[in-house]
Design a protein around this motif. Structure first.
Motif, PDB file in Angstrom:
ATOM      1  N   PRO A  52     -33.235 -26.017  84.323  1.00 16.24           N
ATOM      2  CA  PRO A  52     -32.163 -25.902  83.328  1.00 16.24           C
ATOM      3  C   PRO A  52     -32.368 -24.816  82.276  1.00 16.24           C
ATOM      4  N   ASP A  53     -33.474 -24.070  82.328  1.00 19.42           N
ATOM      5  CA  ASP A  53     -33.661 -23.013  81.345  1.00 19.42           C
ATOM      6  C   ASP A  53     -32.926 -21.731  81.720  1.00 19.42           C
ATOM      7  N   VAL A  54     -32.317 -21.709  82.897  1.00 22.42           N
ATOM      8  CA  VAL A  54     -31.506 -20.567  83.304  1.00 22.42           C
ATOM      9  C   VAL A  54     -30.131 -21.072  83.734  1.00 22.42           C
ATOM     10  N   SER A  55     -29.131 -20.197  83.654  1.00 23.88           N
ATOM     11  CA  SER A  55     -27.770 -20.615  83.989  1.00 23.88           C
ATOM     12  C   SER A  55     -27.385 -20.238  85.408  1.00 23.88           C
ATOM     13  N   GLU A  56     -28.178 -19.377  86.024  1.00 24.30           N
ATOM     14  CA  GLU A  56     -27.817 -18.942  87.368  1.00 24.30           C
ATOM     15  C   GLU A  56     -29.069 -18.475  88.104  1.00 24.30           C
ATOM     16  N   LYS A  57     -29.078 -18.765  89.401  1.00 26.10           N
ATOM     17  CA  LYS A  57     -30.155 -18.264  90.248  1.00 26.10           C
ATOM     18  C   LYS A  57     -29.551 -17.836  91.567  1.00 26.10           C
ATOM     19  N   LYS A  58     -29.928 -16.649  92.007  1.00 26.26           N
ATOM     20  CA  LYS A  58     -29.344 -16.087  93.215  1.00 26.26           C
ATOM     21  C   LYS A  58     -30.434 -15.753  94.212  1.00 26.26           C
ATOM     22  N   GLU A  59     -30.189 -16.144  95.459  1.00 26.51           N
ATOM     23  CA  GLU A  59     -31.079 -15.774  96.548  1.00 26.51           C
ATOM     24  C   GLU A  59     -30.209 -15.381  97.737  1.00 26.51           C
ATOM     25  N   GLY A  60     -30.111 -14.063  97.930  1.00 31.48           N
ATOM     26  CA  GLY A  60     -29.264 -13.569  99.005  1.00 31.48           C
ATOM     27  C   GLY A  60     -27.815 -13.950  98.766  1.00 31.48           C
ATOM     28  N   ARG A  61     -27.192 -14.600  99.722  1.00 30.52           N
ATOM     29  CA  ARG A  61     -25.785 -14.979  99.580  1.00 30.52           C
ATOM     30  C   ARG A  61     -25.606 -16.313  98.846  1.00 30.52           C
ATOM     31  N   PHE A  62     -26.693 -16.958  98.506  1.00 33.36           N
ATOM     32  CA  PHE A  62     -26.650 -18.280  97.880  1.00 33.36           C
ATOM     33  C   PHE A  62     -26.935 -18.182  96.383  1.00 33.36           C
ATOM     34  N   THR A  63     -26.076 -18.803  95.589  1.00 32.91           N
ATOM     35  CA  THR A  63     -26.218 -18.785  94.143  1.00 32.91           C
ATOM     36  C   THR A  63     -26.032 -20.186  93.600  1.00 32.91           C
ATOM     37  N   ILE A  64     -26.922 -20.585  92.693  1.00 33.77           N
ATOM     38  CA  ILE A  64     -26.734 -21.826  91.943  1.00 33.77           C
ATOM     39  C   ILE A  64     -26.260 -21.446  90.547  1.00 33.77           C
ATOM     40  N   SER A  65     -25.183 -22.088  90.113  1.00 32.20           N
ATOM     41  CA  SER A  65     -24.724 -21.970  88.733  1.00 32.20           C
ATOM     42  C   SER A  65     -24.986 -23.284  88.031  1.00 32.20           C
ATOM     43  N   PHE A  66     -25.520 -23.203  86.825  1.00 35.82           N
ATOM     44  CA  PHE A  66     -25.925 -24.416  86.117  1.00 35.82           C
ATOM     45  C   PHE A  66     -25.288 -24.440  84.729  1.00 35.82           C
ATOM     46  N   ASN A  67     -24.629 -25.528  84.415  1.00 33.80           N
ATOM     47  CA  ASN A  67     -23.997 -25.705  83.105  1.00 33.80           C
ATOM     48  C   ASN A  67     -24.630 -26.930  82.449  1.00 33.80           C
ATOM     49  N   LYS A  68     -25.602 -26.685  81.581  1.00 32.96           N
ATOM     50  CA  LYS A  68     -26.351 -27.776  80.994  1.00 32.96           C
ATOM     51  C   LYS A  68     -25.485 -28.666  80.105  1.00 32.96           C
ATOM     52  N   SER A  69     -24.616 -28.064  79.320  1.00 33.13           N
ATOM     53  CA  SER A  69     -23.791 -28.851  78.399  1.00 33.13           C
ATOM     54  C   SER A  69     -22.819 -29.759  79.140  1.00 33.13           C
ATOM     55  N   ALA A  70     -22.324 -29.277  80.273  1.00 32.08           N
ATOM     56  CA  ALA A  70     -21.394 -30.084  81.076  1.00 32.08           C
ATOM     57  C   ALA A  70     -22.130 -30.988  82.053  1.00 32.08           C
TER      58      ALA A  70
END
Lengths: 112, 114
Positions: A52-70
């Motif tokens: 949760p210390d980052v809002s996004e992580k990308k590896e190739g075509r795959f990306t995680i988006s993270f919204n801690k407040s929500a």
């Protein structure tokens, strides 16, 4: 264990499109959020994970988006390919715990 | 071995019979998990072993379910007096430490109770 809610249950995307799978959680103690990919007849395999210390992580075509407040996180698959057709599980684990909680899974079909 | 090995891969049993499912974790992995996956459902935690500590049995659905692990090696999941609702894929997983950061799953044992 706190529940992790995953949606949609199933998803059909055309080749080249963007696949988006969403997860929401309640337990603010969760500090590790992995995504697993499972092909038919196989066990789930770790695909990508985020803290949760980052809002996004990308590896190739795959990306995680993270919204801690929500308290939400999502998996984006860019330029989706038929080989991406699988079941995807989000999960969450709290600090000091050893048992991740899994979502119910999303069956993704990518049409050629 | 190179990965988590499970046997049998498929098992058909009659209602009321006992079954044993075996898991051989990745060599050196101290943590071992059992999960159940019903058709179209998520992964349901059953039991967790970490080294020589007492196992976490909080996910076992009934006293018909039990599991053992010998040291940091093979584990056996036993289901007594099987019921039709026990039909599922039973997944074993292991990890290098007990933190659960990266869990490696086997291919599962598909159990059908008829």
């Amino acid at each position: 264990q706190q529940q992790v809610k995953q949606s949609p249950q199933s998803l059909i995307v055309q080749k080249g499109g963007i696949s988006i799978i969403n997860c929401a959680y309640e337990n603010t103690a969760f500090d590790y959020f992995p995504w697993y990919q499972q092909f038919p007849g196989k066990g789930p395999a770790l695909l990508i994970a985020i803290r949760p210390d980052v809002s996004e992580k990308k590896e190739g075509r795959f990306t995680i988006s993270f919204n801690k407040s929500a308290k939400q996180f999502s998996l984006h698959i860019m330029d989706s390919q038929p080989g991406d057709s699988a079941t995807y599980f989000c999960a969450a684990r709290s600090f000091g715990s050893y048992i991740p909680t899994f979502g119910r899974g999303t069956s993704l079909i990518v049409h050629p | 071995g190179a990965g988590v090995s499970q046997s049998p891969s498929n098992k058909v049993t009659e209602k009321g019979k006992d079954v044993e499912l075996r898991c051989d974790p990745i060599s050196g992995h101290t943590a071992l998990y059992w999960y159940r996956q019903r058709l179209g459902q998520g992964l349901e935690f059953l039991i967790y072993f970490q080294g020589n500590s007492a196992p976490d049995k909080s996910g076992l659905p009934s006293d018909r379910f039990s599991a053992e692990r010998t040291g940091e090696s093979v584990s056996t999941l036993t289901i007594q007096r099987t019921q039709q609702e026990d039909s599922a894929v039973y997944l074993c997983a292991s990890s290098l430490t007990g933190t659960g950061n990266t869990i490696y799953f086997g291919e599962g044992s598909w159990l059908t109770v008829v």
